[in-house]
Design a protein around this motif. Structure first.
Motif, PDB file in Angstrom:
ATOM      1  N   TYR A   1      32.948  29.819 -20.919  1.00 35.04           N
ATOM      2  CA  TYR A   1      33.394  28.514 -21.398  1.00 35.04           C
ATOM      3  C   TYR A   1      34.485  28.706 -22.444  1.00 35.04           C
ATOM      4  CZ  TYR A   1      28.791  27.284 -19.476  1.00 35.04           C
ATOM      5  OH  TYR A   1      27.702  27.149 -18.662  1.00 35.04           O
ATOM      6  N   LYS A   2      35.539  27.941 -22.344  1.00 35.10           N
ATOM      7  CA  LYS A   2      36.644  28.041 -23.299  1.00 35.10           C
ATOM      8  C   LYS A   2      36.521  27.000 -24.412  1.00 35.10           C
ATOM      9  CE  LYS A   2      40.910  28.799 -24.888  1.00 35.10           C
ATOM     10  NZ  LYS A   2      41.285  29.989 -25.658  1.00 35.10           N
ATOM     11  N   ARG A   3      36.205  25.760 -24.033  1.00 30.91           N
ATOM     12  CA  ARG A   3      36.090  24.674 -25.012  1.00 30.91           C
ATOM     13  C   ARG A   3      34.657  24.152 -25.017  1.00 30.91           C
ATOM     14  NH1 ARG A   3      40.500  20.011 -24.926  1.00 30.91           N
ATOM     15  NH2 ARG A   3      41.700  21.767 -25.794  1.00 30.91           N
ATOM     16  N   ILE A   4      34.031  24.150 -26.194  1.00 33.18           N
ATOM     17  CA  ILE A   4      32.634  23.737 -26.280  1.00 33.18           C
ATOM     18  C   ILE A   4      32.462  22.639 -27.333  1.00 33.18           C
ATOM     19  CG2 ILE A   4      31.866  26.052 -25.615  1.00 33.18           C
ATOM     20  CD1 ILE A   4      30.959  26.445 -28.543  1.00 33.18           C
TER      21      ILE A   4
ATOM     22  N   ALA B   1      42.674  15.431 -32.075  1.00 29.09           N
ATOM     23  CA  ALA B   1      41.538  16.361 -32.060  1.00 29.09           C
ATOM     24  C   ALA B   1      41.791  17.498 -31.081  1.00 29.09           C
ATOM     25  CB  ALA B   1      40.261  15.610 -31.690  1.00 29.09           C
ATOM     26  N   MET B   2      42.286  17.164 -29.903  1.00 31.04           N
ATOM     27  CA  MET B   2      42.542  18.195 -28.893  1.00 31.04           C
ATOM     28  C   MET B   2      43.645  19.144 -29.355  1.00 31.04           C
ATOM     29  SD  MET B   2      42.181  15.717 -25.559  1.00 31.04           S
ATOM     30  CE  MET B   2      42.434  16.947 -24.290  1.00 31.04           C
ATOM     31  N   ARG B   3      44.628  18.622 -30.060  1.00 35.24           N
ATOM     32  CA  ARG B   3      45.702  19.480 -30.577  1.00 35.24           C
ATOM     33  C   ARG B   3      45.165  20.439 -31.631  1.00 35.24           C
ATOM     34  NH1 ARG B   3      49.630  22.561 -29.408  1.00 35.24           N
ATOM     35  NH2 ARG B   3      51.410  22.576 -30.833  1.00 35.24           N
ATOM     36  N   HIS B   4      44.278  19.958 -32.499  1.00 31.17           N
ATOM     37  CA  HIS B   4      43.642  20.843 -33.476  1.00 31.17           C
ATOM     38  C   HIS B   4      42.911  21.982 -32.766  1.00 31.17           C
ATOM     39  CE1 HIS B   4      44.685  18.511 -36.912  1.00 31.17           C
ATOM     40  NE2 HIS B   4      43.801  17.547 -36.752  1.00 31.17           N
ATOM     41  N   LEU B   5      42.183  21.656 -31.722  1.00 25.60           N
ATOM     42  CA  LEU B   5      41.433  22.675 -30.980  1.00 25.60           C
ATOM     43  C   LEU B   5      42.379  23.707 -30.378  1.00 25.60           C
ATOM     44  CD1 LEU B   5      38.826  20.365 -29.191  1.00 25.60           C
ATOM     45  CD2 LEU B   5      38.371  21.922 -31.088  1.00 25.60           C
ATOM     46  N   GLU B   6      43.473  23.222 -29.807  1.00 24.94           N
ATOM     47  CA  GLU B   6      44.457  24.132 -29.202  1.00 24.94           C
ATOM     48  C   GLU B   6      45.067  25.072 -30.229  1.00 24.94           C
ATOM     49  OE1 GLU B   6      47.088  21.327 -27.476  1.00 24.94           O
ATOM     50  OE2 GLU B   6      45.763  20.854 -25.776  1.00 24.94           O
ATOM     51  N   LYS B   7      45.129  24.636 -31.490  1.00 22.33           N
ATOM     52  CA  LYS B   7      45.688  25.462 -32.564  1.00 22.33           C
ATOM     53  C   LYS B   7      44.643  26.380 -33.196  1.00 22.33           C
ATOM     54  CE  LYS B   7      49.601  22.564 -33.969  1.00 22.33           C
ATOM     55  NZ  LYS B   7      50.250  21.841 -35.088  1.00 22.33           N
TER      56      LYS B   7
ATOM     57  N   ALA C   1      26.856  10.298 -29.337  1.00 26.21           N
ATOM     58  CA  ALA C   1      28.194  10.594 -29.866  1.00 26.21           C
ATOM     59  C   ALA C   1      28.675  11.960 -29.388  1.00 26.21           C
ATOM     60  CB  ALA C   1      28.176  10.541 -31.389  1.00 26.21           C
ATOM     61  N   ALA C   2      27.775  12.940 -29.368  1.00 33.85           N
ATOM     62  CA  ALA C   2      28.143  14.291 -28.931  1.00 33.85           C
ATOM     63  C   ALA C   2      28.565  14.296 -27.467  1.00 33.85           C
ATOM     64  CB  ALA C   2      26.977  15.248 -29.153  1.00 33.85           C
ATOM     65  N   SER C   3      27.814  13.613 -26.621  1.00 34.47           N
ATOM     66  CA  SER C   3      28.168  13.586 -25.198  1.00 34.47           C
ATOM     67  C   SER C   3      29.457  12.802 -24.970  1.00 34.47           C
ATOM     68  CB  SER C   3      27.022  12.999 -24.372  1.00 34.47           C
ATOM     69  OG  SER C   3      26.728  11.676 -24.764  1.00 34.47           O
ATOM     70  N   LEU C   4      29.679  11.764 -25.779  1.00 31.36           N
ATOM     71  CA  LEU C   4      30.919  10.989 -25.683  1.00 31.36           C
ATOM     72  C   LEU C   4      32.126  11.829 -26.078  1.00 31.36           C
ATOM     73  CD1 LEU C   4      32.472   8.301 -25.340  1.00 31.36           C
ATOM     74  CD2 LEU C   4      31.892   7.790 -27.726  1.00 31.36           C
ATOM     75  N   ARG C   5      32.033  12.505 -27.221  1.00 27.13           N
ATOM     76  CA  ARG C   5      33.158  13.336 -27.672  1.00 27.13           C
ATOM     77  C   ARG C   5      33.386  14.509 -26.710  1.00 27.13           C
ATOM     78  NH1 ARG C   5      34.387   9.309 -29.954  1.00 27.13           N
ATOM     79  NH2 ARG C   5      34.062   8.899 -32.175  1.00 27.13           N
ATOM     80  N   ALA C   6      32.312  15.099 -26.209  1.00 28.50           N
ATOM     81  CA  ALA C   6      32.454  16.194 -25.238  1.00 28.50           C
ATOM     82  C   ALA C   6      33.220  15.719 -24.012  1.00 28.50           C
ATOM     83  CB  ALA C   6      31.080  16.715 -24.839  1.00 28.50           C
ATOM     84  N   SER C   7      32.927  14.509 -23.567  1.00 25.45           N
ATOM     85  CA  SER C   7      33.618  13.938 -22.404  1.00 25.45           C
ATOM     86  C   SER C   7      35.082  13.671 -22.722  1.00 25.45           C
ATOM     87  CB  SER C   7      32.931  12.639 -21.976  1.00 25.45           C
ATOM     88  OG  SER C   7      31.569  12.855 -21.656  1.00 25.45           O
TER      89      SER C   7
ATOM     90  N   ILE D   1      37.118  15.037 -25.009  1.00 20.48           N
ATOM     91  CA  ILE D   1      37.986  16.191 -25.276  1.00 20.48           C
ATOM     92  C   ILE D   1      38.003  17.196 -24.118  1.00 20.48           C
ATOM     93  CG2 ILE D   1      37.654  15.989 -27.775  1.00 20.48           C
ATOM     94  CD1 ILE D   1      35.815  18.512 -27.567  1.00 20.48           C
ATOM     95  N   GLY D   2      37.243  16.916 -23.061  1.00 11.49           N
ATOM     96  CA  GLY D   2      37.213  17.829 -21.924  1.00 11.49           C
ATOM     97  C   GLY D   2      36.445  19.103 -22.191  1.00 11.49           C
ATOM     98  N   ALA D   3      35.356  19.004 -22.953  1.00 13.03           N
ATOM     99  CA  ALA D   3      34.532  20.185 -23.214  1.00 13.03           C
ATOM    100  C   ALA D   3      33.910  20.677 -21.911  1.00 13.03           C
ATOM    101  CB  ALA D   3      33.437  19.846 -24.225  1.00 13.03           C
ATOM    102  N   GLU D   4      33.785  21.977 -21.783  1.00  8.55           N
ATOM    103  CA  GLU D   4      33.233  22.566 -20.566  1.00  8.55           C
ATOM    104  C   GLU D   4      31.723  22.691 -20.622  1.00  8.55           C
ATOM    105  OE1 GLU D   4      35.320  26.240 -20.184  1.00  8.55           O
ATOM    106  OE2 GLU D   4      37.278  25.274 -20.161  1.00  8.55           O
ATOM    107  N   VAL D   5      31.157  22.565 -21.822  1.00 10.98           N
ATOM    108  CA  VAL D   5      29.704  22.635 -21.989  1.00 10.98           C
ATOM    109  C   VAL D   5      29.348  21.989 -23.322  1.00 10.98           C
ATOM    110  CG1 VAL D   5      29.737  24.901 -23.146  1.00 10.98           C
ATOM    111  CG2 VAL D   5      27.691  24.194 -21.880  1.00 10.98           C
TER     112      VAL D   5
END
Length: 241
Positions: A7-10, A121-127, A147-153, A155-159
């Motif tokens: 997994y790359k993004r969690i 948020a996604m840009r922060h993660l990429e950095k 909230a966790a499942s919403l944010r995971a969805s 930002i495209g989290a893989e898990v």
């Protein structure tokens, strides 16, 4: 360092109670520092890590609002503020060990945190920055699990990683009170919903199912757990389709 990760993004969901340590209330520096170090070790593999933290160590909306004679919506808003306090404490611990981190809140508190903006948020993660999402969904009647499942969805989290306190997965009953409780190694989203297993809110589970986001439930007290999940090792309970 960049490893061959499953997994790359969690999205890591941490309960507020995990921050209490041996205390009955509030924030204990020791577990906060431990959590920060676990996140740092995982981040150094090249993974992108977002976090949602609960607020139950300070205020539980439904439970505490009833005691104080508050309506549930007001209690839930107080609970959201509790998650902001926890997020800032975790951010401070991460910065002390030289991990770049941003707190984004679902309600506007511009003096202490950024407002939640999905692409920022996604840009922060990429950095390579850790992003902590606070204040739940910003709406009452929803838990931090949702909230966790919403944010995971979003930002495209893989898990989604569900960190539990002293319980190493999903069981048929509470293993702390029922020694005959059966542990599940693999389980479906529908099993959690139909069997009424108390591992997360059914709405959170349904949202992960809808967006095909697997969930790993594990005991955060076991050192190196996030790293093991990233590498694809079998720990805890895997929830999927």
């Amino acid at each position: 360092m960049s490893l061959n990760l499953k997994y790359k993004r969690i999205l890591l969901k941490i309960s507020g109670e995990a921050l209490m340590g041996e205390q009955d209330f509030g924030i204990d520096q020791k577990p906060v520092a431990m959590i920060a170090n676990e996140i740092k070790n995982a981040l150094e593999t090249g993974a992108e890590i977002a976090v949602v933290v609960g607020g139950g160590n300070i205020f539980r909306g439904m439970k505490n609002s009833a005691k104080l004679g508050m309506d549930q919506a007001s209690g839930d808003y107080v609970g959201m503020l509790a998650t902001v306090m926890n997020a800032i404490a975790l951010q401070s611990a991460l910065r002390q060990i030289n991990v770049e981190c941003r707190v984004q809140t679902a309600i506007d508190i511009n003096k202490v945190a950024e407002p939640y903006v999905r692409f920022r948020a996604m840009r922060h993660l990429e950095k390579g920055r850790v992003v902590i999402f606070a204040a739940g969904t910003g709406c009452p009647f929803f838990t931090t699990d949702t909230a966790a499942s919403l944010r995971a969805s979003e930002i495209g989290a893989e898990v989604m990683l569900m960190a539990k306190n002293g319980v190493d997965g999903v069981y048929s009953d509470d293993p702390r009170t029922n020694p005959d409780a059966k542990k599940y190694t693999n389980i479906t989203y529908d099993d959690i919903i139909v069997k009424g297993l108390k591992v997360m809110d059914t709405s959170a589970c349904a949202l992960c199912k809808q967006n095909n986001i697997p969930i790993v439930v594990f005991d955060f007290a076991e050192k190196g757990s996030i790293l093991k999940v990233l590498k694809g090792e079998d720990i805890g309970t895997y929830v999927g389709g």
